[in-house]
Design a protein around this motif. Structure first.
Motif, PDB file in Angstrom:
ATOM      1  N   ALA A  36       0.681  -1.642   0.193  1.00  0.00           N
ATOM      2  CA  ALA A  36      -0.198  -0.065  -0.211  1.00  0.00           C
ATOM      3  C   ALA A  36       1.538   1.157   0.382  1.00  0.00           C
ATOM      4  O   ALA A  36       2.268   1.038   0.540  1.00  0.00           O
ATOM      5  CB  ALA A  36      -1.001  -0.288   1.196  1.00  0.00           C
ATOM      6  N   THR A  37       0.377   2.682  -0.885  1.00  0.00           N
ATOM      7  CA  THR A  37       1.168   3.811  -0.168  1.00  0.00           C
ATOM      8  C   THR A  37       0.184   4.147   0.211  1.00  0.00           C
ATOM      9  O   THR A  37      -1.599   4.592   0.059  1.00  0.00           O
ATOM     10  CB  THR A  37       0.388   4.208  -1.910  1.00  0.00           C
ATOM     11  N   ILE A  38       0.661   5.191   0.987  1.00  0.00           N
ATOM     12  CA  ILE A  38       0.022   6.509   2.680  1.00  0.00           C
ATOM     13  C   ILE A  38       1.050   7.509   2.436  1.00  0.00           C
ATOM     14  O   ILE A  38       2.251   7.120   2.318  1.00  0.00           O
ATOM     15  CB  ILE A  38       0.345   5.561   3.816  1.00  0.00           C
ATOM     16  N   GLN A  39       0.128   8.072   1.576  1.00  0.00           N
ATOM     17  CA  GLN A  39       0.910   9.796   1.527  1.00  0.00           C
ATOM     18  C   GLN A  39      -0.097  11.131   2.547  1.00  0.00           C
ATOM     19  O   GLN A  39      -1.096  10.756   2.904  1.00  0.00           O
ATOM     20  CB  GLN A  39       1.107   9.860   0.255  1.00  0.00           C
ATOM     21  N   GLN A  40       1.197  12.405   2.652  1.00  0.00           N
ATOM     22  CA  GLN A  40       0.189  13.299   3.003  1.00  0.00           C
ATOM     23  C   GLN A  40       0.040  14.409   2.537  1.00  0.00           C
ATOM     24  O   GLN A  40       1.482  14.774   1.929  1.00  0.00           O
ATOM     25  CB  GLN A  40       1.217  13.091   4.462  1.00  0.00           C
ATOM     26  N   PHE A  47      -3.491  10.130   2.495  1.00  0.00           N
ATOM     27  CA  PHE A  47      -4.362   9.500   1.394  1.00  0.00           C
ATOM     28  C   PHE A  47      -3.295   7.990   1.260  1.00  0.00           C
ATOM     29  O   PHE A  47      -2.454   8.014   1.531  1.00  0.00           O
ATOM     30  CB  PHE A  47      -3.356  10.014  -0.551  1.00  0.00           C
ATOM     31  N   ALA A  48      -4.285   7.170   0.799  1.00  0.00           N
ATOM     32  CA  ALA A  48      -3.827   6.086   0.654  1.00  0.00           C
ATOM     33  C   ALA A  48      -4.927   4.773  -0.425  1.00  0.00           C
ATOM     34  O   ALA A  48      -5.675   4.925  -0.468  1.00  0.00           O
ATOM     35  CB  ALA A  48      -4.326   5.092   2.424  1.00  0.00           C
ATOM     36  N   ARG A  49      -3.689   3.984  -0.480  1.00  0.00           N
ATOM     37  CA  ARG A  49      -3.864   3.163  -1.853  1.00  0.00           C
ATOM     38  C   ARG A  49      -3.618   2.388  -1.598  1.00  0.00           C
ATOM     39  O   ARG A  49      -1.905   1.800  -1.444  1.00  0.00           O
ATOM     40  CB  ARG A  49      -3.390   3.848  -2.860  1.00  0.00           C
TER      41      ARG A  49
END
Length: 226
Positions: A36-40, A47-49
């Protein structure tokens, strides 16, 4: 074939609350938690994908819900993403369940934070919860989904038994942890003591007395929150 399209019995994901622990779990079971990709965003929004195919798979999300509250939001977003990606089942693996102290209304006009967090996790799409040593056992009943409540005592007991400590006394830091401490004492063949204290306000405590013999002993202090 690209791993994005790999199908399998389960998919392991992790938030950012404790990446080293998630990596260790992944190494043991042979599955990377980096799916998963978690960004701010600049304004702090998360943001989570999910970067792998989750359709029809058992999805396990490793994420503690300790402070700051961003950890809870990451778990909710990942659970929602898995549900919208047609996962067969979503299991929230929560090594440390935050807000567990707030498990009842003990003052006027206060929230029951543990129940609120449980409601959010269920609403986000979790089908099952796995956690360790809730602050109070009744928190299991706050979830309207199955809960696997695990105990760390067998692991800790083996560790301290292997150390072969002499003159060992297990100390409960307050009345609430007395049952847990007695259990450790029984397994380790150790004596038992308890600290009598009061809390004049949140995050403050005063020791009034120590009940039991601790002088010159190896003291093992047992509690679920430090």
């Amino acid at each position: 074939m690209d791993d994005t399209y790999r199908r399998g019995p389960f998919l392991l994901l992790a938030g950012r609350a404790n990446r080293p622990l998630a990596s260790e779990i992944g190494d043991i079971i042979g599955e990377s938690p980096d799916g998963a990709t978690i960004q701010q965003f600049a304004d702090g929004e998360i943001f989570a994908r999910i970067d792998r195919n989750a359709r029809g798979r058992d999805v396990f999300i490793i994420q503690s819900t300790n402070a700051p509250a961003d950890t809870i939001m990451e778990l909710l977003l990942l659970a929602d993403a898995a549900r919208r990606a047609s996962a067969a089942r979503v299991t929230a693996v929560i090594p440390y369940f935050g807000y567990g102290r707030q498990d009842r209304k003990d003052q006027p006009r206060v929230a029951i934070g543990a129940k609120l967090v449980a409601n959010l996790i269920v609403a986000a799409g979790a089908d099952r919860v796995v956690s360790i040593d809730f602050h109070q056992h009744q928190i299991q009943g706050f979830f309207d989904i199955p809960v696997d409540h695990l105990y760390a005592a067998p692991v800790f007991t083996k560790y301290f038994r292997d150390k072969k400590l002499e003159d060992l006394v297990v100390v409960a830091p307050d009345v609430g942890s007395a049952k847990m401490a007695r259990g450790f004492g029984k397994r380790l063949g150790a004596s038992f003591a308890i600290i009598d204290k009061r809390r004049p306000s949140a995050n403050m405590s005063e020791v009034l007395n120590v009940v039991g013999d601790v002088e010159g002993m190896n003291c093992l202090l047992v509690d679920d929150m430090l």
